[in-house]
Design a protein around this motif. Structure first.
Motif, PDB file in Angstrom:
ATOM      1  N   SER A 135       2.473   1.708  -3.340  1.00 30.93           N
ATOM      2  CA  SER A 135       1.548   2.211  -4.353  1.00 30.93           C
ATOM      3  C   SER A 135       1.298   3.710  -4.187  1.00 30.93           C
ATOM      4  O   SER A 135       1.042   4.407  -5.164  1.00 30.93           O
ATOM      5  N   TRP A 136       1.372   4.230  -2.950  1.00 36.88           N
ATOM      6  CA  TRP A 136       1.231   5.674  -2.743  1.00 36.88           C
ATOM      7  C   TRP A 136       2.413   6.433  -3.338  1.00 36.88           C
ATOM      8  O   TRP A 136       2.255   7.509  -3.883  1.00 36.88           O
ATOM      9  N   PHE A 137       3.609   5.859  -3.190  1.00 33.27           N
ATOM     10  CA  PHE A 137       4.815   6.508  -3.692  1.00 33.27           C
ATOM     11  C   PHE A 137       5.144   6.106  -5.127  1.00 33.27           C
ATOM     12  O   PHE A 137       6.169   6.544  -5.647  1.00 33.27           O
ATOM     13  N   TRP A 193       6.024   8.907  -7.768  1.00 29.71           N
ATOM     14  CA  TRP A 193       7.337   9.514  -7.537  1.00 29.71           C
ATOM     15  C   TRP A 193       8.449   8.543  -7.897  1.00 29.71           C
ATOM     16  O   TRP A 193       9.453   8.913  -8.507  1.00 29.71           O
ATOM     17  N   VAL A 237       0.836  -1.198   0.000  1.00 33.92           N
ATOM     18  CA  VAL A 237       0.000   0.000   0.000  1.00 33.92           C
ATOM     19  C   VAL A 237       0.875   1.253   0.000  1.00 33.92           C
ATOM     20  O   VAL A 237       0.638   2.196  -0.779  1.00 33.92           O
ATOM     21  N   ILE A 238       1.887   1.271   0.842  1.00 32.60           N
ATOM     22  CA  ILE A 238       2.794   2.422   0.902  1.00 32.60           C
ATOM     23  C   ILE A 238       3.529   2.576  -0.420  1.00 32.60           C
ATOM     24  O   ILE A 238       3.693   3.684  -0.930  1.00 32.60           O
TER      25      ILE A 238
END
Length: 64
Positions: free
Chosen positions: A16-18, A21, A13-14
């Motif tokens: 996929s958030w980043f 970038w 999940v983390i």
């Protein structure tokens, strides 16, 4: 065992958030990263990028 499943899920999940970038850095386009389109939604599974990032974190942890 359930702890590891939760950790892996949270890491994905983390990641996929980043992902936007990290995509600029070239991660997410490695051979082994999967992009699937299912029912009109795009599913991104960063297998190779996860391995590269975990190796990088391991090297950093070894020197600290």
């Amino acid at each position: 065992m359930i702890r590891w499943v939760i950790v892996v899920f949270l890491a994905l999940v983390i990641f996929s958030w980043f992902a936007p970038w990290l995509h600029k850095l070239g991660l997410g386009r490695l051979p082994g990263d999967l992009r699937l389109r299912i029912f009109g939604r795009e599913l991104f599974v960063p297998l190779a990028s996860s391995i590269v990032l975990s190796l990088l974190a391991g090297v950093i942890a070894k020197f600290l």
